[in-house]
Design a protein around this motif. Structure first.
Motif, PDB file in Angstrom:
ATOM      1  N   GLN A 136     -13.144   3.586   6.969  1.00 33.60           N
ATOM      2  CA  GLN A 136     -12.021   3.066   7.749  1.00 33.60           C
ATOM      3  C   GLN A 136     -11.046   2.285   6.870  1.00 33.60           C
ATOM      4  O   GLN A 136      -9.835   2.270   7.142  1.00 33.60           O
ATOM      5  N   GLU A 137     -11.549   1.632   5.838  1.00 32.00           N
ATOM      6  CA  GLU A 137     -10.634   0.950   4.923  1.00 32.00           C
ATOM      7  C   GLU A 137      -9.703   1.958   4.248  1.00 32.00           C
ATOM      8  O   GLU A 137      -8.507   1.696   4.069  1.00 32.00           O
ATOM      9  N   LYS A 138     -10.249   3.104   3.857  1.00 28.59           N
ATOM     10  CA  LYS A 138      -9.408   4.149   3.272  1.00 28.59           C
ATOM     11  C   LYS A 138      -8.394   4.662   4.281  1.00 28.59           C
ATOM     12  O   LYS A 138      -7.207   4.869   3.963  1.00 28.59           O
ATOM     13  N   PHE A 139      -8.856   4.889   5.511  1.00 25.19           N
ATOM     14  CA  PHE A 139      -7.933   5.325   6.566  1.00 25.19           C
ATOM     15  C   PHE A 139      -6.800   4.332   6.732  1.00 25.19           C
ATOM     16  O   PHE A 139      -5.624   4.707   6.794  1.00 25.19           O
ATOM     17  N   LEU A 140      -7.127   3.054   6.785  1.00 24.41           N
ATOM     18  CA  LEU A 140      -6.097   2.034   6.980  1.00 24.41           C
ATOM     19  C   LEU A 140      -5.130   2.010   5.802  1.00 24.41           C
ATOM     20  O   LEU A 140      -3.911   1.881   5.986  1.00 24.41           O
ATOM     21  N   ARG A 141      -5.652   2.150   4.593  1.00 22.82           N
ATOM     22  CA  ARG A 141      -4.801   2.154   3.402  1.00 22.82           C
ATOM     23  C   ARG A 141      -3.837   3.339   3.435  1.00 22.82           C
ATOM     24  O   ARG A 141      -2.647   3.206   3.140  1.00 22.82           O
ATOM     25  N   ASP A 142      -4.341   4.513   3.794  1.00 19.89           N
ATOM     26  CA  ASP A 142      -3.473   5.695   3.887  1.00 19.89           C
ATOM     27  C   ASP A 142      -2.462   5.552   5.026  1.00 19.89           C
ATOM     28  O   ASP A 142      -1.304   5.951   4.895  1.00 19.89           O
ATOM     29  N   TRP A 143      -2.913   4.982   6.130  1.00 17.91           N
ATOM     30  CA  TRP A 143      -2.046   4.824   7.308  1.00 17.91           C
ATOM     31  C   TRP A 143      -0.862   3.925   7.008  1.00 17.91           C
ATOM     32  O   TRP A 143       0.257   4.179   7.473  1.00 17.91           O
ATOM     33  N   THR A 144      -1.060   2.876   6.229  1.00 22.45           N
ATOM     34  CA  THR A 144       0.047   1.960   5.931  1.00 22.45           C
ATOM     35  C   THR A 144       1.153   2.650   5.145  1.00 22.45           C
ATOM     36  O   THR A 144       2.303   2.202   5.175  1.00 22.45           O
ATOM     37  N   GLN A 145       0.829   3.742   4.442  1.00 19.22           N
ATOM     38  CA  GLN A 145       1.803   4.391   3.576  1.00 19.22           C
ATOM     39  C   GLN A 145       2.415   5.645   4.192  1.00 19.22           C
ATOM     40  O   GLN A 145       3.276   6.277   3.577  1.00 19.22           O
ATOM     41  N   ASP A 146       2.004   5.996   5.389  1.00 20.34           N
ATOM     42  CA  ASP A 146       2.521   7.192   6.062  1.00 20.34           C
ATOM     43  C   ASP A 146       3.320   6.764   7.292  1.00 20.34           C
ATOM     44  O   ASP A 146       2.763   6.297   8.278  1.00 20.34           O
TER      45      ASP A 146
END
Length: 662
Positions: A375-385
């Motif tokens: 989920q940390e990876k998901f959140l990191r990717d989400w902030t940039q999309d």
């Protein structure tokens, strides 16, 4: 008479999809038929109490009486769930849906079906000619009696009346709303903790919400406290809120009580064996957990990564974009470490700390998880999309701090509660840093106490704002904000009607700035328990967020004066990054693009400071330390143009750079 087995002809591929999605109680025959094995004890003889009101010969069962109370008036209010045996024209209880990227997902919840009834639900929509047309069918799954309908190539530009049908006469009608991309203000209702000890409908909440007309609903968890009777409790919840859910996208995320727990530390899906579950994991069978999750959350957009956790427990974390506001939907319990056996017990239970001499740093141990790496990876990717969106918000079950002093009773003080997401502190801070990188707010429930805080990570106020909604119906567990010295903290809110705002540290050592709280004056009085719900308004053109907090028995027609004291609270989107500005990069002038995505990276550390969508064709990047920076820009992601070696200047007049994206 034992229920007959019901079959539904499916392709082998479809049946395998259902099995992989965690649809318990289903078996694939050699002919590719999905067989609903309607056993009397679908979760095994060890768990006869699980969903007992909706399994086996359910029509011959009556709900057990609710807990007896000393107050005759309270006892008179039935605490039993609604009867499961209804007129067959009413067998479709309710429906919830979302749609995104051309995919409509709808869950239809049915009452338990009788042996001779079809195990199938149908979705019909009304065309412009006023005629109903069937567009999809789905099996009704046992146990749980839910049907899950997926429609590809959905046109989100139109309002479409729908009805879910079963058999010859049962139908439930609603409206699939178009995506309100043209609206400047997008409103989400923030709700949680719907006590099952107060049965019956919720007309006072429904009438207000109809008047306020939110664009999307968020139920953060504890939709039901029926623990071992989820289907009956879920239907009860649906009856209470279906008149608003039927006509707009609905986000439901189950929390601890929904899966039958007093508290939940998911530990990546392991089995919990300790009373109170503080060892981490789930205590009930995987099939029951998955049933709860599919009933409540299958209608969300597809999970970002659908890989189950341990023992085959499914996941649902994802994103939903409504009207240009992008909601990251997290599971903040599923991967979290349990405290028992990992830290010394410093209170009456492993998750409660009452020792005032303890050092919060001693329980922030390496390897402890909160959201987990996935989920940390998901959140990191989400902030940039930023595809399809202008503003962002994060939704989860509970708060990233312990903004509570009194637990259970007005005079029972608890120093630290490890059930909140203020622990473990290091992954808590990592999560807030990611939320801050998108200038997003955080919305949640669970705590039974409405608060708006500004998080601090390294310093007070350097993190994002967060809003915890009040309990919808607060008869389970009262909580209060009440500093021991009964004094405001530094930097109190100017002009606030509340005495204890300002900067504080919670019992876990986390920095929080209290903006508003809604203490219950009298937890025994229905009108003074501080029940209610939140509304959050995202104003896209102004880049502002407005937090509203409404008492359950308020009259929304009276306007803001009907809200809890201290609300509404209005903040600018960029205030969700509260770090002190130390300088500015050259102003960016965009010749061929409007509202581009801008990302700022510190060249020495490689840290992404933030990724946000600008407003208009100009943007002045701010930074928080001297040095050199790289700025990346793009239309949806920061992938079209890169400007390296930009130096920070103390003044905003740091020159300008013209940027072309296309």
């Amino acid at each position: 008479m034992k229920p007959k087995k019901a079959t539904r002809s499916l392709t082998r591929r479809d049946a395998l999809k259902l099995t992989a999605a965690g649809f318990g109680g289903a078996a694939l025959s050699s002919t590719g038929t999905l067989v609903a094995a309607e056993s009397a004890q679908p979760f095994g003889a060890e768990f006869p109490m699980l969903d007992s009101l909706a399994t086996g010969e359910w029509w011959a069962k009556a709900p057990a009486a609710g807990p007896r109370r000393q107050n005759p008036q309270a006892q008179a209010r039935a605490t039993q769930p609604p009867p499961m045996d209804v007129q067959r024209k009413d067998v479709v209880a309710f429906a919830i849906y979302t749609h995104q990227n051309g995919v409509l997902k709808m869950t239809a919840q049915l009452y338990p079906l009788k042996p001779d009834e079809p195990r199938e639900a149908r979705l019909e929509v009304k065309g412009e000619d006023g005629k109903w047309q069937e567009i999809a069918r789905s099996p009704v799954l046992y146990p749980g009696w839910s049907a899950h309908i997926r429609v590809e190539k959905w046109d989100a530009t139109k309002n479409v009346p729908y009805r879910v049908r079963h058999g010859k006469e049962a139908a439930f009608e609603g409206l699939i709303r178009r995506d309100p991309v043209d609206k400047d203000e997008i409103v989400i209702a923030n709700m949680s903790c719907n006590s099952s000890r107060t049965a019956g409908l919720r007309p006072e909440i429904i009438e207000n919400l109809k008047l306020q007309d939110p664009d999307v609903l968020f139920f953060a968890g504890d939709q039901t406290y029926r623990h071992t009777e989820h289907t009956a409790g879920w239907i009860e919840f649906g009856l209470q809120f279906r008149d608003i859910m039927k006509d707009r996208p609905t986000i439901c995320t189950p929390d601890d009580h929904d899966v039958g727990h007093p508290n939940l530390w998911g530990e990546n899906g392991r089995l919990s064996t300790l009373k109170g579950n503080a060892d981490g994991g789930y205590m009930f069978p995987v099939e029951y957990v998955n049933q709860v999750q599919r009933q409540q959350s299958w209608s969300l957009p597809d999970p970002v990564d659908p890989t189950p956790v341990e023992r085959g427990i499914t996941v649902y974390y994802t994103r939903l974009i409504v009207g240009g506001v992008d909601f990251a939907i997290l599971e903040d319990r599923k991967f979290k470490s349990g405290p028992a056996g990992k830290i010394p017990q410093m209170g009456p239970r492993p998750d409660h700390i009452n020792d005032p001499s303890y050092d919060p740093k001693t329980i922030d141990l390496p390897g402890l998880q909160l959201l987990g790496e996935r989920q940390e990876k998901f959140l990191r990717d989400w902030t940039q999309d930023w595809t399809g969106c202008e503003m962002k918000a994060v939704l989860s079950q509970t708060a990233f701090c312990g903004a509570v002093h009194m637990h259970g009773k007005r005079d029972e003080r608890l120093l630290a509660d490890l059930d909140c997401n203020g622990w473990p502190q290091t992954p808590r801070n990592r999560t807030l840093e990611e939320i801050r990188r998108a200038w997003a707010v955080h919305l949640c429930g669970d705590q039974h106490l409405a608060v708006t805080v500004k998080h601090g990570i390294a310093e007070f106020g350097d993190g994002p704002y967060a809003f915890t909604s009040p309990a919808l119906v607060n008869t389970i567990y009262g909580r209060w904000w009440h500093p021991l010295d009964e004094q405001p903290g530094p930097n109190p809110v100017p002009g606030s009607p509340l005495p204890w705002t300002g900067d504080f540290k919670d019992g876990l050592g986390n920095r929080i700035s209290m903006m508003a709280y809604a203490n219950p004056p009298d937890i025994s009085d229905e009108k003074q328990r501080a029940d209610g719900y939140g509304l959050v308004r995202f104003q896209k053109s102004k880049r502002k967020i407005i937090f509203e907090c409404w008492p359950r028995f308020s009259d929304a027609k009276q306007g803001n004066k009907a809200q809890f004291p201290g609300w509404p609270i209005t903040v600018d989107m960029d205030q969700n990054d509260g770090r002190k500005v130390q300088g500015y990069l050259p102003e960016l002038l965009f010749e061929d693009a409007k509202d581009p995505v801008v990302q700022v990276i510190a060249e020495m550390s490689g840290e992404v400071l933030y990724t946000v969508r600008a407003r208009g064709n100009r943007f002045q990047p701010r930074v928080y330390a001297p040095g050199k920076y790289t700025v990346k820009v793009g239309a949806y992601k920061p992938d079209k143009q890169s400007l390296a070696g930009l130096e920070a200047k103390e003044q905003t007049a740091a020159g300008s750079r013209t940027v072309k994206l296309f």
